[in-house]
Design a protein around this motif. Structure first.
Motif, short mmCIF file in Angstrom:
data_model
loop_
_atom_site.label_atom_id
_atom_site.label_comp_id
_atom_site.label_asym_id
_atom_site.label_seq_id
_atom_site.Cartn_x
_atom_site.Cartn_y
_atom_site.Cartn_z
N ILE A 1 3.96 3.66 -0.25
CA ILE A 1 2.88 4.43 0.36
C ILE A 1 1.67 3.53 0.51
O ILE A 1 1.32 2.78 -0.40
N GLU A 2 1.03 3.62 1.67
CA GLU A 2 -0.17 2.85 1.96
C GLU A 2 -1.23 3.79 2.53
O GLU A 2 -0.90 4.85 3.05
N HIS A 3 -2.49 3.36 2.44
CA HIS A 3 -3.58 4.17 3.01
C HIS A 3 -4.67 3.26 3.53
O HIS A 3 -4.78 2.09 3.12
N SER A 4 -5.47 3.80 4.46
CA SER A 4 -6.55 3.01 5.06
C SER A 4 -7.59 3.94 5.66
O SER A 4 -7.27 5.06 6.08
N GLU A 5 -8.82 3.46 5.71
CA GLU A 5 -9.87 4.18 6.42
C GLU A 5 -9.54 4.17 7.91
O GLU A 5 -9.01 3.18 8.41
N PRO A 6 -9.83 5.26 8.64
CA PRO A 6 -9.52 5.29 10.07
C PRO A 6 -10.12 4.12 10.85
O PRO A 6 -9.47 3.58 11.74
N GLU A 7 -11.31 3.69 10.50
CA GLU A 7 -11.96 2.61 11.26
C GLU A 7 -11.30 1.25 11.02
O GLU A 7 -11.50 0.32 11.79
N HIS A 8 -10.51 1.13 9.95
CA HIS A 8 -9.82 -0.14 9.65
C HIS A 8 -8.31 -0.06 9.83
O HIS A 8 -7.60 -1.03 9.57
N ALA A 9 -7.81 1.07 10.28
CA ALA A 9 -6.36 1.30 10.34
C ALA A 9 -5.65 0.50 11.42
O ALA A 9 -4.43 0.43 11.42
N THR A 10 -6.39 -0.10 12.34
CA THR A 10 -5.73 -0.90 13.37
C THR A 10 -5.39 -2.30 12.87
O THR A 10 -4.64 -3.02 13.52
N GLY A 11 -5.92 -2.68 11.72
CA GLY A 11 -5.61 -3.98 11.15
C GLY A 11 -4.22 -3.99 10.53
O GLY A 11 -3.57 -2.97 10.37
N HIS A 12 -3.76 -5.16 10.18
CA HIS A 12 -2.43 -5.30 9.59
C HIS A 12 -2.42 -4.92 8.12
O HIS A 12 -1.37 -4.64 7.56
N TYR A 13 -3.58 -4.95 7.48
CA TYR A 13 -3.63 -4.71 6.04
C TYR A 13 -4.04 -3.28 5.75
O TYR A 13 -5.10 -2.83 6.17
N TRP A 14 -3.19 -2.55 5.05
CA TRP A 14 -3.51 -1.24 4.50
C TRP A 14 -3.42 -1.37 2.98
O TRP A 14 -2.69 -2.22 2.47
N TYR A 15 -4.15 -0.54 2.25
CA TYR A 15 -4.11 -0.58 0.79
C TYR A 15 -2.79 0.01 0.31
O TYR A 15 -2.37 1.06 0.77
N MET A 16 -2.16 -0.68 -0.66
CA MET A 16 -0.93 -0.13 -1.22
C MET A 16 -1.28 0.89 -2.29
O MET A 16 -2.16 0.65 -3.13
N TRP A 17 -0.62 2.02 -2.24
CA TRP A 17 -0.79 3.07 -3.26
C TRP A 17 0.27 2.81 -4.33
O TRP A 17 1.45 2.97 -4.09
N LYS A 18 -0.17 2.38 -5.47
CA LYS A 18 0.71 2.03 -6.58
C LYS A 18 1.71 0.95 -6.13
O LYS A 18 1.46 0.23 -5.17
N LEU A 19 2.85 0.86 -6.79
CA LEU A 19 3.89 -0.08 -6.40
C LEU A 19 4.91 0.63 -5.53
O LEU A 19 4.99 1.86 -5.55
N PRO A 20 5.71 -0.10 -4.77
CA PRO A 20 6.80 0.58 -4.04
C PRO A 20 7.67 1.36 -5.02
O PRO A 20 7.80 1.00 -6.19
N MET A 21 8.25 2.42 -4.53
CA MET A 21 9.05 3.32 -5.38
C MET A 21 10.50 2.84 -5.39
O MET A 21 11.41 3.50 -4.87
N PHE A 22 10.73 1.68 -6.01
CA PHE A 22 12.04 1.03 -6.02
C PHE A 22 13.12 1.97 -6.56
O PHE A 22 13.00 2.50 -7.66
N GLY A 23 14.15 2.20 -5.75
CA GLY A 23 15.27 3.01 -6.18
C GLY A 23 15.06 4.51 -6.18
O GLY A 23 15.95 5.25 -6.55
N GLU A 24 13.89 4.97 -5.75
CA GLU A 24 13.63 6.41 -5.76
C GLU A 24 14.48 7.10 -4.70
O GLU A 24 14.50 6.69 -3.55
N THR A 25 15.19 8.15 -5.10
CA THR A 25 16.05 8.89 -4.17
C THR A 25 15.66 10.36 -4.06
O THR A 25 16.27 11.09 -3.29
N ASP A 26 14.65 10.79 -4.80
CA ASP A 26 14.21 12.19 -4.77
C ASP A 26 13.17 12.36 -3.66
O ASP A 26 12.04 11.89 -3.78
#
Length: 118
Positions: A49-74
């Motif tokens: 999950i990633e997030h970004s302010e609308p004014e910066h969302a056109t850039g390549h960099y979005w903030y990562m929310w926590k770590l990727p959910m490796f192996g999550e199937t739920d």
């Protein structure tokens, strides 16, 4: 030949900006978002999950929310985490990424919450 539709997207209007293929379609319903999350899980991709302010969302960099959910199937756990990110970052766009660890690239990417649309 049919008329080609114009998508007026302007840097001066953050609400008009497009973010990937799904943003050119009508907004997805919660059921459609759930189906996309289920697709990511079925492919064996790792959700993140990633997030970004609308004014910066056109850039390549979005903030990562926590770590990727490796192996999550739920699917419910993934959707709940997306909602937690949205509540923790009001006014931000939130997107879900499905990382394909075999091809070592993004297999899917979609904005699941667009700021200002709730």
């Amino acid at each position: 030949m049919s008329e080609i539709q114009d998508y007026p997207s302007r840097l001066s209007d953050p609400a008009s900006r497009k973010f990937g293929t799904f943003s050119y379609l009508p907004p997805m319903t919660p059921e459609e978002i759930r189906a996309q999350v289920a697709y990511i899980v079925a492919r064996g991709w790792n959700p993140a999950i990633e997030h970004s302010e609308p004014e910066h969302a056109t850039g390549h960099y979005w903030y990562m929310w926590k770590l990727p959910m490796f192996g999550e199937t739920d699917v419910d756990a993934i959707l709940a985490e997306c909602d937690t990110c949205r509540r923790a970052n009001p006014g931000h766009h939130v997107r879900l990424v499905g990382y394909d660890n075999v091809k070592q690239s993004k297999g899917a990417e979609m904005v699941v919450f667009r700021a200002g649309t709730e």
